[in-house]
Design a protein around this motif. Sequence first.
Motif, short mmCIF file in Angstrom:
data_model
loop_
_atom_site.label_atom_id
_atom_site.label_comp_id
_atom_site.label_asym_id
_atom_site.label_seq_id
_atom_site.Cartn_x
_atom_site.Cartn_y
_atom_site.Cartn_z
N TYR A 102 34.41 43.26 53.78
CA TYR A 102 34.89 43.42 55.16
C TYR A 102 36.16 42.63 55.42
CZ TYR A 102 34.90 42.68 60.25
OH TYR A 102 35.26 42.59 61.57
N ARG A 106 28.23 44.59 56.52
CA ARG A 106 29.69 44.53 56.49
C ARG A 106 30.20 44.12 55.11
NH1 ARG A 106 29.35 41.53 61.68
NH2 ARG A 106 29.70 43.08 63.29
N ALA A 127 32.14 34.11 65.51
CA ALA A 127 33.27 34.44 64.64
C ALA A 127 34.53 33.73 65.13
CB ALA A 127 33.49 35.95 64.58
N VAL A 150 42.33 35.09 66.23
CA VAL A 150 41.14 35.83 65.81
C VAL A 150 40.26 36.04 67.04
CG1 VAL A 150 39.09 35.86 64.36
CG2 VAL A 150 41.22 34.91 63.46
N LEU A 166 47.31 45.11 67.98
CA LEU A 166 48.40 44.15 67.76
C LEU A 166 48.29 43.43 66.42
CD1 LEU A 166 48.69 42.77 71.40
CD2 LEU A 166 49.90 44.68 70.32
N LYS A 167 47.76 44.12 65.42
CA LYS A 167 47.56 43.50 64.11
C LYS A 167 48.85 42.97 63.52
CE LYS A 167 43.37 46.04 62.85
NZ LYS A 167 43.02 46.40 64.22
N ALA A 187 39.37 34.57 58.58
CA ALA A 187 40.60 33.81 58.84
C ALA A 187 41.16 33.17 57.58
CB ALA A 187 40.34 32.74 59.90
N ALA A 216 27.44 34.49 61.47
CA ALA A 216 28.50 34.93 62.38
C ALA A 216 29.69 33.98 62.32
CB ALA A 216 27.96 35.00 63.81
N GLY A 248 33.72 34.64 60.79
CA GLY A 248 35.02 34.32 61.37
C GLY A 248 35.86 33.46 60.45
N ALA A 250 36.59 30.93 63.05
CA ALA A 250 38.03 31.07 62.78
C ALA A 250 38.78 29.83 63.24
CB ALA A 250 38.57 32.32 63.48
N PHE A 274 50.98 41.32 64.84
CA PHE A 274 51.22 39.96 65.32
C PHE A 274 50.25 38.96 64.67
CE2 PHE A 274 53.10 42.58 68.61
CZ PHE A 274 54.28 41.90 68.89
N ASN A 275 49.68 39.33 63.54
CA ASN A 275 48.68 38.50 62.88
C ASN A 275 47.49 38.27 63.80
OD1 ASN A 275 47.59 37.21 60.75
ND2 ASN A 275 48.98 35.43 60.77
N VAL A 276 47.08 39.34 64.46
CA VAL A 276 45.91 39.31 65.33
C VAL A 276 44.76 40.02 64.61
CG1 VAL A 276 44.91 40.18 67.47
CG2 VAL A 276 47.23 39.24 67.46
N THR A 277 43.65 39.31 64.45
CA THR A 277 42.45 39.89 63.86
C THR A 277 41.44 40.12 64.97
OG1 THR A 277 42.81 38.65 61.82
CG2 THR A 277 40.60 39.51 62.19
N THR A 278 40.88 41.33 65.02
CA THR A 278 39.80 41.55 65.98
C THR A 278 38.53 41.88 65.22
OG1 THR A 278 40.50 43.85 66.20
CG2 THR A 278 41.28 42.30 67.88
N VAL A 279 37.48 41.16 65.52
CA VAL A 279 36.17 41.42 64.94
C VAL A 279 35.28 41.96 66.06
CG1 VAL A 279 34.14 40.39 63.87
CG2 VAL A 279 36.42 39.56 63.25
N GLN A 280 34.94 43.24 66.00
CA GLN A 280 33.94 43.74 66.95
C GLN A 280 32.58 43.37 66.40
OE1 GLN A 280 34.25 47.75 68.68
NE2 GLN A 280 32.03 47.89 68.50
N ALA A 281 32.01 42.35 66.99
CA ALA A 281 30.81 41.73 66.43
C ALA A 281 29.55 42.51 66.79
CB ALA A 281 30.71 40.30 66.93
#
Lengths: 359, 682
Positions: A326, A132, B314, B276, B295-296, A103, A95, A99, B318, B298-305
């Motif tokens: 992914y 993923r 995550a 992130v 809001l991608k 990044a 996990a 991340g 990051a 804006f260099n926003v990464t979302t990880v639905q874990a």
Amino acid sequence: MSTVDLGLPSLPGGLRGVPAATEPQNRKEYVSDQEVRWCPGCGDYAVLAAFQGFLPELGIKRENVAMVSGIGCSSRFPYYLSTYGMHSIHGRAPAIATGLAVARPDLSVWVVTGDGDALSIGGNHLIHTLRRNVNLKILLFNNRIYGLTKGQYSPTSEPGKVTKSTPMGSVDNPFNPVSLALGAEATFVARTVDSDRKHLTSVLRAAAEHRGTAFVEIYQNCPIFNDNAFEAFKDPETRDDAIIPLVHGEPIRFGTDGHLGVVRDGFASLAVREVAELPGGEADLVVHDAHTEDPAYAFALSRLTDAGVLHRAPIGVFRSVERPAYDDLVRQQITTAQETQGTGDLQALVTGADTWTIN
Amino acid sequence: MPTRRPDDPSFDLEMKRTVTIEVKQLDRVVIRFAGDSGDGMQLTGDRFTAETASFGNDLSTLPNFPAEIRAPAGTLPGVSSFQLHFADHDILTPGDAPDVLIAMNPAALKANLKDVPRGATLIVDTADFTARNLKRIGYDENPLETGELDAYHLIPLNLTGMTVESVKEFGLTRKDASRAKNMYALGLVSWLFQRPVESTITFLETKFAGKPDIRDANIAAFRAGYNFGETAEEFSVRYEVKPASMAAGTYRNISGNLALAYGLVAGAQRAGLPLVLGAYPITPASDVLHELSKLKRFNVTTVQAEDEIAGIGAALGASFGGALGVTTSSGPGISLKSETIGLGVMLELPLVICDIQRAGPSTGMPTKTEQADLLQVMFGRNGEAPLPVLAAQSPADCFAIAVEAARIAITYRTPVIVLSDGYLANGSEPWQIPVVADLPAIDPNFTLEPNATNDKGEPTYLPYLRDPETLARAWAVPGTAGLDHRIGGLEKEDKTGNISYDPANHDLMIRTRQAKVDGVDVPPIEVDDPDGTAKVLVLGWGSTYGPIGAGVRRVRTVGGKIAHAHLRHLNPFPENLGDVLRSYDKVLVPEMNLGQLAMLLRAKYLVDVVSYAQVRGMPLGAAELAEVIGNLVEETEGIDDDARHMGEAAASLTHGEALHTQPNGRTNGHTNGQLHHPEGAR
């Protein structure tokens, strides 16, 4: 470094985005100043030595290698490499590495884990990372025992195993890590052995070159709590009949003088037969194709592994297929959003569409 | 298919009515929409809120809905409601009790009637008042006909029937047609309170752009409801609530979760870091994930874990890579994240952890609010694992608190907890839009060069070398040549970060991590004590800000002397907090838990604070707080039990929230009124 030919044309891209080294590197540069604290005779030493020897040949900047581990004997691995590293918490390395990989496309990210870390407490993260297909490489050191907590059975221990926590023998059915990874539709799945440095290095290279999650199970001996668990693969008397070598494009044939081979057997399964007893001889053998899209083939191969005490198992790359990674897709969405909507205007965002002004 | 689209939003009508409509001026109204979970009451409330915001009233909202997505229709557990308080002056809460209840079925009437004071208006859709439906929820007779509602101003209307009639030209099934009844009701109420309707027409055109029939039916129903008010004899009065006089500036309406999402982005942008988010869906935090995922650009990464642990994992990974890692959750998720939060404390990496609290323990009441996670986030980790804790005080304040969290996390290299709750998350209020360029810049201050020399005189990097001022450690991210290092959860040697089991080193590191958090720069707490003569201080934290402030105003209105202060920083506490507490005879701490802040204050300052604790899953009421505060003020004055009247008087005020002495001056993130530092005055 001499290596085994796994028969796989290298799938480019595993290291795409990672800056290349400007000068040749050597093994010593990857050795950290920390004293290695594994037990004498531990299989981890061999893996560490192979890994330190292998990293320079990747030709990437040392500071762009990141190792992430969980908890357990194997998870001390990052401390002994002079790369960036994180020794995290039990089971969570995939996990955390996800991340990091999301990044930082400029890093070669490796996860070092064990059979308890990856398959017991961290089982959930492992399967989801595999499905993923995050661009990171997972090295699972399987010694089929809990070492750091001093000798309890693990999720890969053979049934009936007598340990400190199972004085009457364990009643758990074990995981076959390769089967599990294939069940999660991992795009790269391989198995190797700590003591076979050439094979180990070849598998590491193939893993590094794979774009997506590469899952490598390493049979690793624990001399203190589970000695000789993989003896069948090491003893010159038995190893030829124990190791089913997987070489892409080659018929799967093994044993002394190649007397054994793998054939199709019923619905979606494979079996080991005496080649001499096959009507067509070698022509009846399965020719290994690691690029087979359907994971059922590789899964059938994985079932040739003994479930109990290990006398026989396939070694090599079970599966290597291409599927978008992914983290690449996640970054692509950001790029697309910025191309179509522009890089965001924060003031416009917080202001929104419906405002009113008080004078 | 007829295509009579209401292109003209101005609602010019042919006036058909004969009775003159009287317009009554009101200074404030509390209105509640209630219906089945599937009736669209939240949407209706949102639209009425948007209309009200654009009109320029001050407002505060309280959505209240069950966790079940669609509980069986017509049952009490399936009732969903949305309450809105709007006024011509500065208000602090969504209101204790509705002046108007719109009930879309018998269950909505029954479930909400207990909150409605006598004399209030009930607008009831009669369509579902059949014997069978009534029996189902325990009515033997139709309450609309028994006279039991005589104390109310009851307006029974067949809203469903009139809706179906108004959209018949669109050829929808009766079921589909009746689904527009919420828009019919909204149109009617928009007429009643003279709301501007253009934004709702535009909204419907956009929302149903792909479904012309549904779009046209909803707009037609909305117009028909509006027109019904204009023409029906039932309505002889319209109401007017004039715009509020707020501080000059540009405003918008914003909910807590949206403000939090924007604040996180603003914090990352001011630091120049990518954001992130690692998160797992959970009520009431999911909207932050939803908003950030949009809001991608804006260099926003979302990880639905895959789970809560992976979400924070995550985020931490990051952060290790040099991004601002964020995770959002609620209490049950925070429990799962505890071990990783501890790792973050040990690694000393920036990490923002948002806990949108809900009623617990365990699964508790997912859609109801509470603030009972304070001790969990303060102490819910193994070992000595201190971290800064912040709490937003209003929906709009979620923005400022998120920016502050980013500042502390990045500056001090530490996980930071942000506490919000279900009430702030879903509630909304007008927000004076900040100029983002004026937000303070945050300097990640990455280490790019060796920061020490080793025994051999060679330059080297010590990851745990600290800034002497902030005690923040050096932060070199992967990819930085020559600064490679290994960090982990094992105890580290001072400066080098190497594994260490040395007893003295462990003691040093424990105390250093504590000292770093204790030394986080937080502003002093400001006390609202208008003439400096109050003997009682009310101290709150988090979402109780509004109710406490409203309670305080009520007490002041009846002549009580009372000081009010509110904590946004819960760890570390503001440096002047001890002096503030000790400068009052009594300190009252109202909380939606069993006294968690009270426990912390007693332990740290040895001050015998009075705890007022209510855990009903709902915000505290202004009237109940007024009564508690008034009684304590008189008790402190030495007035006998049976001679006290201030609490009761303050509680029974009908216009208690009006701040007559200071009609404007909303300042986000700060108390209203005169600010006063008692340590200087007493």
